[in-house]
Design a protein around this motif. Structure first.
Motif, PDB file in Angstrom:
ATOM      1  N   GLY A  55      48.222  75.325  36.003  1.00  0.00           N
ATOM      2  CA  GLY A  55      49.391  74.534  35.631  1.00  0.00           C
ATOM      3  C   GLY A  55      50.707  75.225  35.940  1.00  0.00           C
ATOM      4  N   ASN A  56      50.778  76.534  35.721  1.00  0.00           N
ATOM      5  CA  ASN A  56      52.025  77.259  36.001  1.00  0.00           C
ATOM      6  C   ASN A  56      52.349  77.266  37.492  1.00  0.00           C
ATOM      7  OD1 ASN A  56      52.549  77.884  33.319  1.00  0.00           O
ATOM      8  ND2 ASN A  56      51.349  79.776  33.394  1.00  0.00           N
ATOM      9  N   ILE A  57      51.300  77.319  38.325  1.00  0.00           N
ATOM     10  CA  ILE A  57      51.527  77.254  39.774  1.00  0.00           C
ATOM     11  C   ILE A  57      52.065  75.877  40.142  1.00  0.00           C
ATOM     12  CG2 ILE A  57      50.408  77.366  42.031  1.00  0.00           C
ATOM     13  CD1 ILE A  57      48.370  79.287  40.814  1.00  0.00           C
ATOM     14  N   ALA A  58      51.473  74.845  39.551  1.00  0.00           N
ATOM     15  CA  ALA A  58      51.946  73.486  39.814  1.00  0.00           C
ATOM     16  C   ALA A  58      53.391  73.313  39.371  1.00  0.00           C
ATOM     17  CB  ALA A  58      51.039  72.482  39.096  1.00  0.00           C
ATOM     18  N   LYS A  59      53.743  73.845  38.209  1.00  0.00           N
ATOM     19  CA  LYS A  59      55.117  73.748  37.724  1.00  0.00           C
ATOM     20  C   LYS A  59      56.081  74.451  38.669  1.00  0.00           C
ATOM     21  CE  LYS A  59      54.290  73.323  32.747  1.00  0.00           C
ATOM     22  NZ  LYS A  59      54.515  73.971  31.431  1.00  0.00           N
ATOM     23  N   SER A  60      55.667  75.610  39.178  1.00  0.00           N
ATOM     24  CA  SER A  60      56.536  76.348  40.104  1.00  0.00           C
ATOM     25  C   SER A  60      56.779  75.549  41.374  1.00  0.00           C
ATOM     26  CB  SER A  60      55.904  77.697  40.444  1.00  0.00           C
ATOM     27  OG  SER A  60      55.721  78.482  39.287  1.00  0.00           O
ATOM     28  N   LEU A  61      55.717  74.928  41.900  1.00  0.00           N
ATOM     29  CA  LEU A  61      55.863  74.143  43.126  1.00  0.00           C
ATOM     30  C   LEU A  61      56.750  72.926  42.905  1.00  0.00           C
ATOM     31  CD1 LEU A  61      52.178  74.267  44.444  1.00  0.00           C
ATOM     32  CD2 LEU A  61      54.165  75.524  45.324  1.00  0.00           C
ATOM     33  N   ILE A  62      56.614  72.275  41.750  1.00  0.00           N
ATOM     34  CA  ILE A  62      57.412  71.083  41.465  1.00  0.00           C
ATOM     35  C   ILE A  62      58.863  71.453  41.182  1.00  0.00           C
ATOM     36  CG2 ILE A  62      57.710  69.193  39.796  1.00  0.00           C
ATOM     37  CD1 ILE A  62      54.637  69.160  39.575  1.00  0.00           C
ATOM     38  N   PHE A  63      59.074  72.642  40.633  1.00  0.00           N
ATOM     39  CA  PHE A  63      60.447  73.073  40.331  1.00  0.00           C
ATOM     40  C   PHE A  63      61.181  73.579  41.576  1.00  0.00           C
ATOM     41  CE2 PHE A  63      63.657  76.103  38.785  1.00  0.00           C
ATOM     42  CZ  PHE A  63      64.337  75.286  37.893  1.00  0.00           C
ATOM     43  N   MET A  64      60.438  73.963  42.602  1.00  0.00           N
ATOM     44  CA  MET A  64      61.055  74.554  43.798  1.00  0.00           C
ATOM     45  C   MET A  64      62.157  73.700  44.425  1.00  0.00           C
ATOM     46  SD  MET A  64      57.971  76.508  45.785  1.00  0.00           S
ATOM     47  CE  MET A  64      58.938  76.661  47.253  1.00  0.00           C
ATOM     48  N   PRO A  65      62.023  72.361  44.510  1.00  0.00           N
ATOM     49  CA  PRO A  65      63.116  71.572  45.102  1.00  0.00           C
ATOM     50  C   PRO A  65      64.465  71.740  44.398  1.00  0.00           C
ATOM     51  CG  PRO A  65      61.122  70.258  44.984  1.00  0.00           C
ATOM     52  CD  PRO A  65      60.830  71.530  44.267  1.00  0.00           C
ATOM     53  N   MET A  66      64.451  72.146  43.123  1.00  0.00           N
ATOM     54  CA  MET A  66      65.717  72.372  42.423  1.00  0.00           C
ATOM     55  C   MET A  66      66.521  73.494  43.061  1.00  0.00           C
ATOM     56  SD  MET A  66      66.475  70.424  39.807  1.00  0.00           S
ATOM     57  CE  MET A  66      67.609  71.477  38.921  1.00  0.00           C
TER      58      MET A  66
END
Length: 334
Positions: A138-149
């Protein structure tokens, strides 16, 4: 590259040195001017105590006045004058704005953005925040989703330009969207020239960027829900869907509203994506781009450009005030 780095380093050094010199110098002058010695020492101490915080606040207040307060009043003044900002014409620019088809089209597009982007970004952020906590990665997924910010709006627009790319009816398509359409037997199109749908596709870019922001804030709010409440619901036989809608959402609803209104303010000021993708063509114009066109293109019309800027500010202020009140209310309940 090296000259730019040296200039940046020099700017930082000069800025820090100036701050140190200002705070040290003003405090030195204050201590010398209002000395604690002599018959008036006690009164001077009290005066210094009252004045010293303002010495620290003055730089922030000064720059806030120069870069925020003054531009508001100057923009309001220009909106009541002609294109050169010299002749007073009253509310003529506002009458023009309410009757101009381009302004009405921009308002419609802004309303469409306001309905779609905050709702989808907040919903996707909430769903990701809930699901990611259930996965080991989940933390990896959150990092990937947050990257566009971390990507600028223009940078994101360049990326999505390749996604929507169109190379002609008989050419091989490199755009992902047209490749998918072609794979399902559809006809590739220049999507950015298709009215209404081009605006929706532009909104997808901002949703992609803002979902990470919503996810981070809502994930923190979800962690604040007492685990005992969730365990009690599970022991009573509540399904995960019931827990999500009947317990989680009500518990973090104030945070959801704050996230939604914050994204709404971003949407009201959207400019970069439309400018980089379509330049406001094919009925994709929004108020910020229209303001830019009137203010800086075709010789510039300071009056009409300022009028549109005032309209944007009027639209933002109520949402901003409500957002601040909700945040203060949430802080007060903790």
């Amino acid at each position: 590259m090296i000259p730019q780095l040296l200039n940046a380093a020099l700017t930082v050094v000069i800025g820090v040195a100036a701050c140190v010199l200002y705070f040290w110098g003003t405090n030195w002058v204050l201590d010398r001017t209002l000395s604690g010695e002599g018959p008036n020492g006690g009164a001077n101490d009290r005066r210094r105590t009252k004045i010293r915080p303002w010495l620290f606040l003055f730089p922030a207040l000064f720059f806030m006045t120069v870069y925020l307060v003054y531009p508001v009043f100057e923009t309001l003044r220009l909106s009541l004058h002609d294109r050169n900002g010299t002749n007073f014409i009253g509310f003529f620019n506002y009458i023009w704005a309410f009757n101009d088809p381009a302004v009405r089209q921009s308002v419609f597009n802004n309303l469409l953005w306001l309905i779609v982007v905050p709702s989808l970004a907040t919903a996707f952020g909430l769903v990701v925040a809930v699901l990611a906590d259930r996965l080991w990665w989940g933390n990896i997924a959150k990092s990937l989703i947050f990257m566009p910010m971390a990507i600028s709006f223009v940078g994101a627009s360049v990326i999505w330009k390749f996604v929507y790319d169109f190379r002609g009816p008989n050419a091989e398509q490199i755009g992902i969207l047209n490749a998918v359409v072609q794979a399902f037997g559809g006809t590739p199109q220049a999507w950015m020239t298709v009215p209404f749908w081009n605006s929706i596709l532009l909104m997808v870019i901002l949703v992609w960027i803002q979902t990470g922001f919503a996810m981070v804030i809502l994930s923190a709010a979800l962690r604040g829900i007492p685990e005992e409440t969730l365990e009690a619901a599970r022991m009573d036989g509540a399904s995960d869907i019931r827990i999500f809608f009947d317990i989680m959402i009500p518990q973090i609803f104030p945070t959801i509203l704050v996230v939604w209104t914050t994204i709404t303010i971003v949407v009201l000021k959207v400019f970069d994506i439309v400018l980089a993708m379509t330049n406001g063509q094919w009925n994709t114009q929004v108020l910020a781009n229209l303001m830019f066109d009137w203010m800086f293109r075709g010789g510039g019309d300071f009056g009409r450009g300022s009028t549109i800027a005032i309209l944007i500010m009027i639209a933002v202020i109520p949402i901003m005030i409500w957002n601040i009140r909700q945040a203060n209310r949430a802080e007060g309940t903790r």
